[in-house]
Design a protein around this motif. Structure first.
Motif, PDB file in Angstrom:
ATOM      1  N   THR A 162       0.836  -1.202   0.000  1.00  0.00           N
ATOM      2  CA  THR A 162       0.000   0.000   0.000  1.00  0.00           C
ATOM      3  C   THR A 162       0.872   1.254   0.000  1.00  0.00           C
ATOM      4  N   PRO A 216      -0.058   7.342   3.505  1.00  0.00           N
ATOM      5  CA  PRO A 216      -1.121   8.357   3.402  1.00  0.00           C
ATOM      6  C   PRO A 216      -0.705   9.602   2.622  1.00  0.00           C
ATOM      7  N   ILE A 232     -13.598   6.971   2.452  1.00  0.00           N
ATOM      8  CA  ILE A 232     -12.614   6.029   2.991  1.00  0.00           C
ATOM      9  C   ILE A 232     -12.350   4.911   2.000  1.00  0.00           C
ATOM     10  N   TRP A 257     -10.306   6.274  -0.919  1.00  0.00           N
ATOM     11  CA  TRP A 257      -8.954   6.573  -0.434  1.00  0.00           C
ATOM     12  C   TRP A 257      -8.146   5.290  -0.292  1.00  0.00           C
ATOM     13  N   GLN A 258      -8.746   4.279   0.346  1.00  0.00           N
ATOM     14  CA  GLN A 258      -8.036   3.012   0.541  1.00  0.00           C
ATOM     15  C   GLN A 258      -7.737   2.328  -0.793  1.00  0.00           C
ATOM     16  N   ALA A 267      -4.028   1.128  -2.557  1.00  0.00           N
ATOM     17  CA  ALA A 267      -3.710  -0.276  -2.835  1.00  0.00           C
ATOM     18  C   ALA A 267      -3.033  -0.405  -4.198  1.00  0.00           C
ATOM     19  N   SER A 300      -6.454  -6.189  -3.712  1.00  0.00           N
ATOM     20  CA  SER A 300      -6.388  -5.285  -2.558  1.00  0.00           C
ATOM     21  C   SER A 300      -7.347  -4.110  -2.723  1.00  0.00           C
ATOM     22  N   LYS A 301      -7.464  -3.591  -3.950  1.00  0.00           N
ATOM     23  CA  LYS A 301      -8.396  -2.490  -4.205  1.00  0.00           C
ATOM     24  C   LYS A 301      -9.841  -2.928  -3.945  1.00  0.00           C
ATOM     25  N   ALA A 351     -10.351  -3.223  -0.246  1.00  0.00           N
ATOM     26  CA  ALA A 351     -10.328  -1.907   0.380  1.00  0.00           C
ATOM     27  C   ALA A 351     -11.649  -1.169   0.180  1.00  0.00           C
TER      28      ALA A 351
END
Length: 260
Positions: free
Chosen positions: A10, A13, A182, A185-186, A190, A195-196, A199
């Motif tokens: 990942t 931020p 959220i 953003w996550q 990714a 993972s996307k 998320a």
């Protein structure tokens, strides 16, 4: 010998924030007609998730009677497919742009007027896609024209647009947009597709299962409060679809827009 250093799965931020600003710049530089077309597709993609959720909940009449909480959890679980398709395809959704564009404007990477222009175009694009899906691919296709599905979509629209108080809708909208932001953003942080998807899935599952809403639907009040329009948050797909199935949500509508 150089030690092996695996690539993080990942972004940090700060790196996600940079990616968001770059996304705002890319969106601003995209032609308006392309933005509208991508927003139209996003409205349709999100409606796929909404339809799947309503089919599951509407068909689970026995389970709803015995354990309504499980039905809400299951309905929320399938809904995220819409946002997954939107993010992986790179379409335009107003809710996510409400996070991306302010970041670009605050960093002065995008002019201030680019924000309302994008939001306006994407709003109407999302609405057009949602209405097209509801009318052509659901109502006129007849896929949910029989009980218990047709009864559920009408009742669901009334539940979303007819019964809550304005302050309840407003607070639900805050929670919903927070969770959608959220998720986006996550997903931006990714690096791989699986993972996307993961998320995105968890925050959207939470917001749908808990009953939060996005979108805005302005209606007239019933007598004796008919002179005061109340804001009611609803989904651009579910409320129009319910109206098509004769849901009484106190039409005519005065204003319909998506936050979706």
């Amino acid at each position: 010998m150089i030690p092996y250093s695996p690539t993080p799965s990942t972004l940090k931020p700060a790196e996600v924030a940079v990616a968001m600003v770059e996304a705002a710049v890319a969106k601003h530089r995209t032609r308006i007609d392309m933005i509208f077309f991508k927003a139209f597709l996003a409205g349709a993609m999100l409606s796929f998730g909404g339809l799947l959720s309503e089919v599951l909940q509407g068909g689970a009449t026995g389970l709803t009677a015995s354990n309504p909480g499980i039905v809400k959890i299951l309905g929320g679980f399938v809904f995220p497919v819409g946002l997954v398709m939107i993010v992986l395809q790179g379409q335009e959704l107003l809710t996510s742009n409400m996070m991306v564009f302010p970041m670009g404007v605050l960093k002065r990477a995008v002019p201030w007027w680019g924000l309302p222009l994008n939001w306006l175009v994407v709003t109407f694009g999302n609405l057009a896609g949602s209405l097209f899906f509801a009318a052509i691919l659901v109502k006129y296709s007849g896929i949910i024209s029989t009980a218990p599905y047709n009864e559920f979509v009408a009742a669901f629209a009334i539940k979303k647009a007819g019964t809550p108080q304005w302050h309840q809708i407003f607070l639900r909208g805050i929670a919903c947009n927070w969770l959608v932001s959220i998720a986006v953003w996550q997903a931006a942080g990714a690096r791989d597709t699986i993972s996307k998807i993961y998320a995105i899935w968890i925050p959207i599952w939470i917001f749908v299962a808990c009953g939060y809403d996005h979108g805005k639907f302005m209606r007239r009040c019933p007598p004796p409060l008919r002179t005061n329009p109340l804001p009611v948050v609803a989904n651009m797909f579910s409320v129009p679809l319910g109206i098509m199935f004769h849901a009484d949500v106190r039409t005519p509508a005065r204003h319909l827009s998506n936050g979706t």
